[in-house]
Design a protein around this motif. Structure first.
Motif, PDB file in Angstrom:
ATOM      1  N   UNK A  17       4.090   8.436  14.082  1.00  0.00           N
ATOM      2  CA  UNK A  17       4.934   8.205  12.895  1.00  0.00           C
ATOM      3  C   UNK A  17       4.393   8.907  11.655  1.00  0.00           C
ATOM      4  N   UNK A  18       3.329   9.643  11.802  1.00  0.00           N
ATOM      5  CA  UNK A  18       2.775  10.326  10.638  1.00  0.00           C
ATOM      6  C   UNK A  18       2.098   9.389   9.667  1.00  0.00           C
ATOM      7  N   UNK A  19       1.488   8.306  10.175  1.00  0.00           N
ATOM      8  CA  UNK A  19       0.806   7.327   9.321  1.00  0.00           C
ATOM      9  C   UNK A  19      -0.699   7.527   9.422  1.00  0.00           C
ATOM     10  N   UNK A  20      -1.378   7.538   8.291  1.00  0.00           N
ATOM     11  CA  UNK A  20      -2.836   7.639   8.287  1.00  0.00           C
ATOM     12  C   UNK A  20      -3.450   6.340   8.811  1.00  0.00           C
ATOM     13  N   UNK A  21      -4.454   6.483   9.656  1.00  0.00           N
ATOM     14  CA  UNK A  21      -5.006   5.310  10.336  1.00  0.00           C
ATOM     15  C   UNK A  21      -5.795   4.398   9.400  1.00  0.00           C
ATOM     16  N   UNK A  22      -6.679   4.964   8.574  1.00  0.00           N
ATOM     17  CA  UNK A  22      -7.576   4.119   7.783  1.00  0.00           C
ATOM     18  C   UNK A  22      -6.848   3.222   6.780  1.00  0.00           C
ATOM     19  N   UNK A  23      -5.901   3.744   5.990  1.00  0.00           N
ATOM     20  CA  UNK A  23      -5.186   2.816   5.098  1.00  0.00           C
ATOM     21  C   UNK A  23      -4.373   1.777   5.855  1.00  0.00           C
ATOM     22  N   UNK A  76       0.821  -1.222   0.000  1.00  0.00           N
ATOM     23  CA  UNK A  76       0.000   0.000   0.000  1.00  0.00           C
ATOM     24  C   UNK A  76       0.852   1.268   0.000  1.00  0.00           C
ATOM     25  N   UNK A  77       2.161   1.126   0.123  1.00  0.00           N
ATOM     26  CA  UNK A  77       3.026   2.295   0.126  1.00  0.00           C
ATOM     27  C   UNK A  77       3.720   2.561   1.436  1.00  0.00           C
ATOM     28  N   UNK A  78       3.528   1.665   2.411  1.00  0.00           N
ATOM     29  CA  UNK A  78       4.183   1.825   3.701  1.00  0.00           C
ATOM     30  C   UNK A  78       5.619   1.351   3.660  1.00  0.00           C
ATOM     31  N   UNK A  87      -6.858  -0.845   6.953  1.00  0.00           N
ATOM     32  CA  UNK A  87      -7.248  -1.631   5.771  1.00  0.00           C
ATOM     33  C   UNK A  87      -6.191  -2.671   5.433  1.00  0.00           C
ATOM     34  N   UNK A  88      -4.921  -2.314   5.620  1.00  0.00           N
ATOM     35  CA  UNK A  88      -3.845  -3.271   5.353  1.00  0.00           C
ATOM     36  C   UNK A  88      -3.821  -4.384   6.384  1.00  0.00           C
ATOM     37  N   UNK A  89      -4.172  -4.068   7.618  1.00  0.00           N
ATOM     38  CA  UNK A  89      -4.066  -5.045   8.705  1.00  0.00           C
ATOM     39  C   UNK A  89      -5.264  -5.982   8.798  1.00  0.00           C
ATOM     40  N   UNK A  90      -6.448  -5.540   8.381  1.00  0.00           N
ATOM     41  CA  UNK A  90      -7.687  -6.273   8.657  1.00  0.00           C
ATOM     42  C   UNK A  90      -7.686  -7.732   8.186  1.00  0.00           C
ATOM     43  N   UNK A  91      -7.255  -8.046   6.951  1.00  0.00           N
ATOM     44  CA  UNK A  91      -7.286  -9.454   6.538  1.00  0.00           C
ATOM     45  C   UNK A  91      -6.434 -10.359   7.414  1.00  0.00           C
ATOM     46  N   UNK A  92      -5.271  -9.878   7.831  1.00  0.00           N
ATOM     47  CA  UNK A  92      -4.418 -10.682   8.690  1.00  0.00           C
ATOM     48  C   UNK A  92      -5.055 -10.961  10.043  1.00  0.00           C
ATOM     49  N   UNK A  93      -5.901 -10.042  10.518  1.00  0.00           N
ATOM     50  CA  UNK A  93      -6.599 -10.255  11.785  1.00  0.00           C
ATOM     51  C   UNK A  93      -7.530 -11.458  11.673  1.00  0.00           C
ATOM     52  N   UNK A  94      -8.146 -11.635  10.515  1.00  0.00           N
ATOM     53  CA  UNK A  94      -9.009 -12.806  10.316  1.00  0.00           C
ATOM     54  C   UNK A  94      -8.214 -14.104  10.443  1.00  0.00           C
ATOM     55  N   UNK A  95      -7.006 -14.112   9.900  1.00  0.00           N
ATOM     56  CA  UNK A  95      -6.156 -15.305  10.018  1.00  0.00           C
ATOM     57  C   UNK A  95      -5.773 -15.524  11.478  1.00  0.00           C
ATOM     58  N   UNK A  96      -5.460 -14.438  12.185  1.00  0.00           N
ATOM     59  CA  UNK A  96      -5.121 -14.557  13.602  1.00  0.00           C
ATOM     60  C   UNK A  96      -6.288 -15.139  14.390  1.00  0.00           C
ATOM     61  N   UNK A 142     -14.696   7.664  -3.058  1.00  0.00           N
ATOM     62  CA  UNK A 142     -14.459   6.547  -3.990  1.00  0.00           C
ATOM     63  C   UNK A 142     -12.964   6.355  -4.243  1.00  0.00           C
ATOM     64  N   UNK A 143     -12.593   5.127  -4.538  1.00  0.00           N
ATOM     65  CA  UNK A 143     -11.187   4.852  -4.811  1.00  0.00           C
ATOM     66  C   UNK A 143     -10.384   4.635  -3.549  1.00  0.00           C
ATOM     67  N   UNK A 144      -9.069   4.735  -3.699  1.00  0.00           N
ATOM     68  CA  UNK A 144      -8.138   4.460  -2.602  1.00  0.00           C
ATOM     69  C   UNK A 144      -7.301   5.708  -2.330  1.00  0.00           C
ATOM     70  N   UNK A 145      -6.792   5.835  -1.114  1.00  0.00           N
ATOM     71  CA  UNK A 145      -5.976   6.976  -0.740  1.00  0.00           C
ATOM     72  C   UNK A 145      -4.737   7.075  -1.633  1.00  0.00           C
ATOM     73  N   UNK A 146      -4.396   8.303  -2.011  1.00  0.00           N
ATOM     74  CA  UNK A 146      -3.198   8.507  -2.823  1.00  0.00           C
ATOM     75  C   UNK A 146      -1.936   8.402  -1.987  1.00  0.00           C
ATOM     76  N   UNK A 147      -2.028   8.709  -0.713  1.00  0.00           N
ATOM     77  CA  UNK A 147      -0.878   8.612   0.180  1.00  0.00           C
ATOM     78  C   UNK A 147      -1.323   7.996   1.496  1.00  0.00           C
ATOM     79  N   UNK A 148      -0.416   7.279   2.127  1.00  0.00           N
ATOM     80  CA  UNK A 148      -0.755   6.629   3.390  1.00  0.00           C
ATOM     81  C   UNK A 148      -0.157   7.372   4.573  1.00  0.00           C
ATOM     82  N   UNK A 149       0.389   8.572   4.312  1.00  0.00           N
ATOM     83  CA  UNK A 149       1.078   9.309   5.373  1.00  0.00           C
ATOM     84  C   UNK A 149       0.598  10.746   5.448  1.00  0.00           C
ATOM     85  N   UNK A 150       0.764  11.309   6.636  1.00  0.00           N
ATOM     86  CA  UNK A 150       0.558  12.740   6.813  1.00  0.00           C
ATOM     87  C   UNK A 150       1.883  13.481   6.686  1.00  0.00           C
ATOM     88  N   UNK A 151       2.990  12.748   6.808  1.00  0.00           N
ATOM     89  CA  UNK A 151       4.320  13.325   6.599  1.00  0.00           C
ATOM     90  C   UNK A 151       5.283  12.189   6.292  1.00  0.00           C
TER      91      UNK A 151
END
Length: 296
Positions: free
Chosen positions: A125-131, A53-55, A134-143, A274-283
């Motif tokens: 860390x200047x990371x946007x919470x929602x993206x 996702x760009x992290x 979104x990256x973490x959610x599928x792995x939580x299902x496996x956990x 609509x769509x996905x975030x262009x950036x995953x960070x605030x800085x």
């Protein structure tokens, strides 16, 4: 011709004779191993998805230092709050509320405080919470799928009696008083494990197909999980506080309410963002704020 009961027993799923192994003076518990393995897989999957996702690699592992302890505390608090009579009723020992290794982690408490821990770490860390979520959610299902095997080790949270070939054998010591003469039950832990793994596959496919963003993966995670948890919860026969609220268990009502809220958010977010975030960070990760030059 063999009688039916031996045939059913032959085809049923056995429970472990003991969920604890002693390595010298150190007890190794199957429940704890299931939780730890699930957390490890969630971090590994989340890391790969976050980088895609760009992290930055390593950030999910670092944020787990915040999320895991918060999640464990939240899960235990939710369980104790909804079943407080197990620990604070007459003849109970309140200290046992701290015995996490005996089982008892409420998923929604774990998700809520775990997300709080993620937010605290991400904010610094200047990371946007929602993206990130979104990256973490599928792995939580496996956990959750792997963690449910802890219930198998503890012989707990199984379903109603059944003689299906995949029925779960439960020792007399772990059966409810009204079912002491019944040996096999629905393996609720296995149903939820399989449901969660299927939901994981669907969620990853939908995310790749439609490039979901702005928290919609999380919303779908809630919808998929609660859809399965609702019917599986109705199979269970364990006694819980607030066991019957207008004819349904508390966790069934929780699943219904959360499903509706998640569906409403998904629809709103789809129209609004609509769509996905262009950036995953605030800085930028290493960006530092430079003080303004007072002479300028």
């Amino acid at each position: 011709m063999l009688p039916m009961q031996p045939l059913v027993t032959l085809l049923s799923i056995p429970s472990p004779a003991d969920g604890v192994w002693n390595l010298g003076p150190v007890p190794i518990r199957g429940y704890a191993l299931s939780i730890i393995l699930g957390i490890g897989l969630a971090i590994w999957i989340g890391e790969r998805r976050w980088v895609a996702r760009g992290g930055t690699a390593g950030e999910v592992s670092d944020l787990a230092i915040w999320a895991v302890p918060f999640g464990l505390v939240g899960g235990r608090l939710y369980h104790v709050a909804t079943d407080w009579e197990l620990y604070f009723g007459e003849g109970r020992n309140p200290v046992t509320a701290l015995y996490v290794w005996r089982g008892g982690l409420g998923i929604w408490g774990a998700i809520a405080l775990g997300a709080l821990g993620v937010w605290l770490g991400a904010r610094s860390r200047g990371i946007k919470l929602l993206p990130l979520l979104d990256a973490l959610a599928p792995g939580v299902l496996v956990a959750q799928a792997v963690g449910r095997w802890g219930n198998w080790f503890n012989q707990e949270l199984y379903g109603r009696p059944t003689d299906l070939p995949w029925a779960l054998e439960i020792d007399v010591a772990h059966r409810p008083a009204q079912y002491l003469d019944v040996a096999t039950y629905h393996p609720a832990f296995l149903y939820e494990c399989l449901w969660n793994l299927a939901a994981f596959a669907v969620l990853v496919w939908l995310d790749r197909r439609f490039r979901l963003g702005h928290g919609r993966v999380v919303a779908l995670y809630v919808m998929l999980y609660t859809a399965g948890r609702g019917w599986i919860e109705n199979l269970r026969i364990d006694d819980v506080q607030m066991n019957d609220v207008l004819g349904l268990r508390l966790n069934v009502w929780t699943s219904i309410v959360l499903f509706v809220l998640a569906a409403a958010y998904f629809a709103w977010s789809t129209r609004r963002h609509p769509g996905r975030e262009e950036t995953v960070r605030t800085r930028e990760p290493d960006a530092e704020v430079t003080p303004a030059d007072p002479t300028a």
